[in-house]
Scaffold this active site. Structure first.
Site, PDB file in Angstrom:
ATOM      1  N   HIS A  73       0.851  -1.118  -0.032  1.00 31.25           N
ATOM      2  CA  HIS A  73       0.071  -0.169  -0.108  1.00 31.25           C
ATOM      3  C   HIS A  73       0.842   1.235  -0.074  1.00 31.25           C
ATOM      4  O   HIS A  73       0.302   2.359   0.616  1.00 31.25           O
ATOM      5  CB  HIS A  73      -0.680   0.068   1.170  1.00 31.25           C
ATOM      6  CG  HIS A  73      -1.909  -1.044   1.194  1.00 31.25           C
ATOM      7  ND1 HIS A  73      -3.166  -1.075   0.893  1.00 31.25           N
ATOM      8  CD2 HIS A  73      -1.939  -2.332   1.723  1.00 31.25           C
ATOM      9  CE1 HIS A  73      -3.954  -2.100   0.807  1.00 31.25           C
ATOM     10  NE2 HIS A  73      -3.105  -2.933   1.277  1.00 31.25           N
ATOM     11  N   ASN A 146     -10.271  -2.663   2.548  1.00 32.40           N
ATOM     12  CA  ASN A 146     -10.246  -2.838   1.304  1.00 32.40           C
ATOM     13  C   ASN A 146     -11.423  -2.527   0.427  1.00 32.40           C
ATOM     14  O   ASN A 146     -12.456  -2.695   0.768  1.00 32.40           O
ATOM     15  CB  ASN A 146      -9.675  -4.171   0.705  1.00 32.40           C
ATOM     16  CG  ASN A 146      -8.064  -4.452   1.137  1.00 32.40           C
ATOM     17  OD1 ASN A 146      -7.375  -3.388   1.154  1.00 32.40           O
ATOM     18  ND2 ASN A 146      -7.543  -5.554   1.195  1.00 32.40           N
TER      19      ASN A 146
HETATM   20 FE1  HDE Z   1      -2.375  -4.687   5.523  1.00 28.05          FE
HETATM   21  N1  HDE Z   1      -0.640  -3.681   5.929  1.00 28.05           N
HETATM   22  N2  HDE Z   1      -1.826  -6.655   6.333  1.00 28.05           N
HETATM   23  N3  HDE Z   1      -4.353  -5.636   4.975  1.00 28.05           N
HETATM   24  N4  HDE Z   1      -3.227  -3.033   4.914  1.00 28.05           N
HETATM   25  C1  HDE Z   1      -0.419  -2.631   5.986  1.00 28.05           C
HETATM   26  O1  HDE Z   1       0.573  -1.232   7.506  1.00 28.05           O
HETATM   27  C2  HDE Z   1      -0.929  -6.632   6.872  1.00 28.05           C
HETATM   28  C3  HDE Z   1      -4.790  -6.857   5.072  1.00 28.05           C
HETATM   29  C4  HDE Z   1      -4.323  -2.698   4.464  1.00 28.05           C
HETATM   30  O2  HDE Z   1      -3.104   3.295   4.076  1.00 28.05           O
HETATM   31  C5  HDE Z   1       0.879  -2.348   6.402  1.00 28.05           C
HETATM   32  O3  HDE Z   1       1.075   0.986   7.607  1.00 28.05           O
HETATM   33  C6  HDE Z   1      -0.828  -8.189   7.281  1.00 28.05           C
HETATM   34  C7  HDE Z   1      -6.194  -7.046   5.092  1.00 28.05           C
HETATM   35  C8  HDE Z   1      -4.579  -1.292   4.121  1.00 28.05           C
HETATM   36  O4  HDE Z   1      -1.737   3.665   5.482  1.00 28.05           O
HETATM   37  C9  HDE Z   1       1.347  -3.772   7.008  1.00 28.05           C
HETATM   38  C10 HDE Z   1      -1.887  -8.684   6.860  1.00 28.05           C
HETATM   39  C11 HDE Z   1      -6.598  -5.952   4.308  1.00 28.05           C
HETATM   40  C12 HDE Z   1      -3.312  -0.730   4.308  1.00 28.05           C
HETATM   41  C13 HDE Z   1       0.278  -4.514   6.852  1.00 28.05           C
HETATM   42  C14 HDE Z   1      -2.573  -7.972   6.062  1.00 28.05           C
HETATM   43  C15 HDE Z   1      -5.415  -4.975   4.640  1.00 28.05           C
HETATM   44  C16 HDE Z   1      -2.582  -1.892   4.788  1.00 28.05           C
HETATM   45  C17 HDE Z   1       2.011  -1.702   5.317  1.00 28.05           C
HETATM   46  C18 HDE Z   1      -2.423 -10.242   6.928  1.00 28.05           C
HETATM   47  C19 HDE Z   1      -7.950  -5.222   4.267  1.00 28.05           C
HETATM   48  C20 HDE Z   1      -2.844   0.553   3.801  1.00 28.05           C
HETATM   49  C21 HDE Z   1       2.032  -0.315   5.701  1.00 28.05           C
HETATM   50  C22 HDE Z   1      -2.434 -10.650   8.192  1.00 28.05           C
HETATM   51  C23 HDE Z   1      -8.922  -5.566   5.328  1.00 28.05           C
HETATM   52  C24 HDE Z   1      -3.125   1.517   5.169  1.00 28.05           C
HETATM   53  C25 HDE Z   1       1.211  -0.086   7.045  1.00 28.05           C
HETATM   54  C26 HDE Z   1      -2.521   2.925   4.880  1.00 28.05           C
HETATM   55  C27 HDE Z   1      -1.253  -1.644   5.096  1.00 28.05           C
HETATM   56  C28 HDE Z   1       0.099  -5.756   7.197  1.00 28.05           C
HETATM   57  C29 HDE Z   1      -3.812  -8.015   5.454  1.00 28.05           C
HETATM   58  C30 HDE Z   1      -5.623  -3.527   4.193  1.00 28.05           C
HETATM   59  C31 HDE Z   1       2.683  -4.189   6.880  1.00 28.05           C
HETATM   60  C32 HDE Z   1       0.217  -8.874   8.386  1.00 28.05           C
HETATM   61  C33 HDE Z   1      -7.001  -8.420   5.312  1.00 28.05           C
HETATM   62  C34 HDE Z   1      -5.825  -0.655   3.462  1.00 28.05           C
HETATM   63  O5  HDE Z   1       1.669  -3.589   8.427  1.00 28.05           O
END
Ligand code: HDE
Length: 692
Positions: A73, A146
């Site tokens: 992202h 999402n």
């Molecule tokens: Fe994320 N995800 N994610 N994700 N995600 C990040 O956090 C992570 C997941 C989502 O506008 C990171 O600040 C793991 C689902 C959005 O700043 C990180 C898992 C959904 C954004 C991270 C998921 C998301 C992130 C990278 C599986 C939808 C952007 C930068 C367990 C419900 C936030 C940050 C923004 C961002 C980890 C799965 C949505 C690495 C470990 C499911 C919208 O922390």
């Protein structure tokens, strides 16, 4: 709506804003600068002096301007806004921001792509992240969702594997911001829990027309708790008032070259023009007993709850009404986390969510470089906060008093724990028992039934887009065994017709039967998954190009402009170059842009203005291509007066969205309807012979 235009996040306003208007340039420490052009030297050509503190001050800061981009992202755009709760939510929750209908809650939203780096293009085939930070009176609440209701994997331990596979390949960092490559499809073929999500990423949802027209989903099951401590399970949804809209694939490919910032620019422009996008926040609310009856597990993030089982209860709406002042300070430094929660809402045991509760804080510590990232203005709560956290890099808080521990007797035991159950967060005392195991529940084993349900729920043209998308992506995969595995182990188990189409496109044997015994979903088709279920209510902010040459009829232009204003649409006059053109009656027509510089893919509809210039039009390759391309991309076109001749000249066929008339007024309603419908899908079969 206007009344909340100036709803600001108080502390951000007070402490962080610097307005340079009318001010003297200074060093970081406030020393006024007399010369910002030359460094300090010996004579005119001598060496620069180490003493030059102004040069050092400037370079030292510049050298450190970048911070690590988000690992996923990375590319995103942010905007401020506010949330307003509807009546009646106290039945489900005690969350203050959801039950106080008198006071709007400030929000900051960030919408992002997943795979590409910060500088990647906007209209790639990808999931869009949609995060909302609610600055509530009981602390910050983040809904980090999402635009797709499910996810690729079921357990957080697979996330790094998945992200490695979808990101550019390890050896050469190619391709950027695209899933059409070997490692992504290798992962999909070997981890069939991704099947359902792959249908969404291959659907039109992954190539949105703009970010105002995407739906949002909390994805996981969460918990709501009311004042009586009764609890319900919940899935959050947010639905755009603008309707859901997508581009066609050819358009996406062109947009990425012609305007890589297309989505970012569109959101910015809409807000600047006062066409504020709105979403209705709703929830599917259900009990654990109900969930236990269903043929899928609500803790499995690869499943959605069909709205046929639980309709959406509207909870409120939010509006984005203010652009950022400083992209880095706000959009880049904002730190979302699903762990940012408030009283009245709680987590579930979804193993994907549980991993996220750790990962976001961890990533912020790396990306923002200090445990004090919540003191950055965009992350700071607007409600009062009093902690005993002290020190750390870049600490900004100055606490009075002696005690930095609790309980204490030196400061009257302040700050104290709260016993106010309506505001203070208290974890729901869910009963859990059992052995510690590394295991996937049996109830997560079905990988296909909802993928099939999604495919079958789509309109014919959407199904075809999905087939084309799988065929396109897999044609970019070099390893034939990966292509075959996707067809036989994934697509055949979703739908044999889908698998057959893709196999034919790739010159491979089509499977005649499914490779697994696949369970059928109890709800075979859902009414709520097609984009057609989310029409637009108006044509606000839709962009209409008026194509003109010398000899154009200026009164037609005036009529359309006046109509556009009443509809809050954006009407722009495009000519062969930026110089004004002469109208039939000798008037000067001001031009908004060049046809060559403002391509058809950036507009939603086209009107070719009548006049006395048909030959000039026919001889202009840019203009004729403009019309052909608009037609190919299934957009509404009006050919006024003499321009009806374009139908024959360009071998077009008339339909409900290719409108001819002597007078715009006679067809304005029909044109509006066509723009509202967004694309004329019935035309799609007929345009394949038009060169791209
Ligand atoms: Fe994320 N995800 N994610 N994700 N995600 C990040 O956090 C992570 C997941 C989502 O506008 C990171 O600040 C793991 C689902 C959005 O700043 C990180 C898992 C959904 C954004 C991270 C998921 C998301 C992130 C990278 C599986 C939808 C952007 C930068 C367990 C419900 C936030 C940050 C923004 C961002 C980890 C799965 C949505 C690495 C470990 C499911 C919208 O922390």
């Amino acid at each position: 709506m206007k009344k909340f235009n100036n709803l600001k996040i108080n502390q951000f306003e007070k402490e962080a804003y610097i307005d340079p208007k009318g001010k003297t340039l200074t060093s970081s420490l406030g020393v006024p600068v007399t010369d910002n052009q030359n460094s300090l030297k010996i004579n005119q050509t001598g060496p620069t002096l180490l003493e030059d503190f102004l040069l050092r001050d400037k370079l030292i800061h510049f050298d450190r301007e970048r911070i690590p981009e988000r690992v996923v992202h990375a590319r995103g755009v942010g905007a401020h806004g506010y949330f307003e709760a509807y009546e009646g939510n106290e039945k489900w929750t005690k969350a203050k921001f959801l039950i106080d209908t008198q006071k709007p809650t400030p929000i900051f939203a960030r919408i992002s792509t997943v795979q590409g780096g910060r500088g990647s293009a906007d209209v790639v085939r990808d999931v869009r992240g949609f995060s909302i930070k609610f600055y509530t009176e009981d602390g910050n609440y983040d809904l980090v969702g999402n635009n797709i209701p499910v996810f690729f994997i079921q357990d957080a331990i697979k996330f790094p594997d998945f992200v490695h596979a979808v990101k550019p390949e390890d050896h050469n960092e190619v391709p950027t911001g695209q899933s059409a490559h070997d490692t992504f499809w290798d992962f999909i073929s070997l981890n069939t829990e991704t099947s359902h999500m792959s249908t969404w990423v291959m659907s039109d949802r992954a190539i949105p027309r703009n970010l105002r027209s995407i739906q949002g989903f909390g994805v996981h099951t969460f918990r709501l708790i009311n004042k009586e401590n009764q609890t319900h399970l919940v899935k959050f949804h947010w639905i755009p008032k603008q309707g859901v809209a997508q581009v066609v694939w050819d358009e996406a490919l062109k947009l990425n070259g012609k305007d890589p910032d297309f989505h970012r620019r569109d959101l910015w422009d809409a807000i600047e023009r006062g066409n504020y996008p709105e979403w209705e926040l709703g929830a599917q609310i259900f009990t654990e007993e109900e969930a236990a009856q269903w043929d899928f597990d609500v803790l499995d993030a690869t499943k959605l709850v069909p709205e046929e089982l639980v309709p959406i209860t509207p909870l409120g709406k939010f509006t984005l009404n203010r652009n950022t002042d400083d992209f880095f300070a706000e959009t880049e430094q904002v730190a979302f986390s699903p762990a940012n929660i408030v009283s009245g809402i709680d987590f579930s045991n979804d193993p994907l969510l549980q991993g996220r509760l750790f990962s976001y804080t961890d990533t912020h510590l790396h990306r923002l470089g200090t445990a004090n990232f919540n003191q950055i203005p965009i992350n700071k709560p607007v409600c009062p906060f009093h902690t005993n956290r002290r020190g750390g890099y870049a600490n900004h808080e100055v606490y009075k008093g002696k005690a930095n521990y609790e309980p204490n007797s030196v400061d009257g035991n302040y700050p104290r724990e709260s016993s106010d159950d309506s505001h203070a967060f208290r974890t729901y005392p869910e009963e859990v028992q059992g052995s510690k195991l590394r295991i996937r529940p049996e109830s997560f084993a079905d990988h296909f039934s909802q993928a099939t349900m999604h495919y079958l729920s789509l309109a014919k043209h959407e199904q075809q887009h999905m087939k084309d998308a799988y065929a396109f992506e897999l044609s970019k995969v070099k390893a034939v065994e990966i292509r075959e595995r996707v067809i036989n182990e994934v697509l055949a188990n979703i739908d044999l017709d889908l698998a057959k189409f893709v196999a034919n496109e790739l010159g491979l044997d089509a499977p005649s039967k499914q490779s697994k015994s696949v369970k059928k979903a109890a709800i075979a088709k859902s009414e709520h998954l097609s984009t057609l279920a989310y029409p637009a209510a108006d044509i606000k902010q839709r962009k209409i190009a008026l194509l003109v040459h010398n000899g154009a009829n200026s009164s037609s232009i005036d009529t359309i402009k006046t109509w556009g204003e009443t509809e809050n649409a954006v009407v722009e006059v495009l000519a062969p170059n930026a110089a004004p053109v002469k109208s039939t009656d000798g008037k000067e027509i001001v031009v908004d842009g060049r046809q060559n510089g403002e391509p058809s893919v950036t507009y939603d509809a086209v009107v070719v203005i009548d006049g006395d210039n048909l030959d000039e039009f026919f001889n202009d390759g840019v203009a004729t291509h403009y019309v052909l391309e608009t037609f190919k991309h299934l957009k509404p076109i009006v050919l006024l007066g003499d321009k009806e001749a374009l139908i024959k000249e360009l071998k077009l066929t008339q339909d409900d969205a290719l409108i001819t008339s002597q007078s715009f007024k006679d067809v304005s309603d029909k044109f509006k309807k066509a723009i509202q419908n967004h694309r004329y899908w019935d035309r799609e079969d007929r345009v394949s012979s038009i060169p791209a």
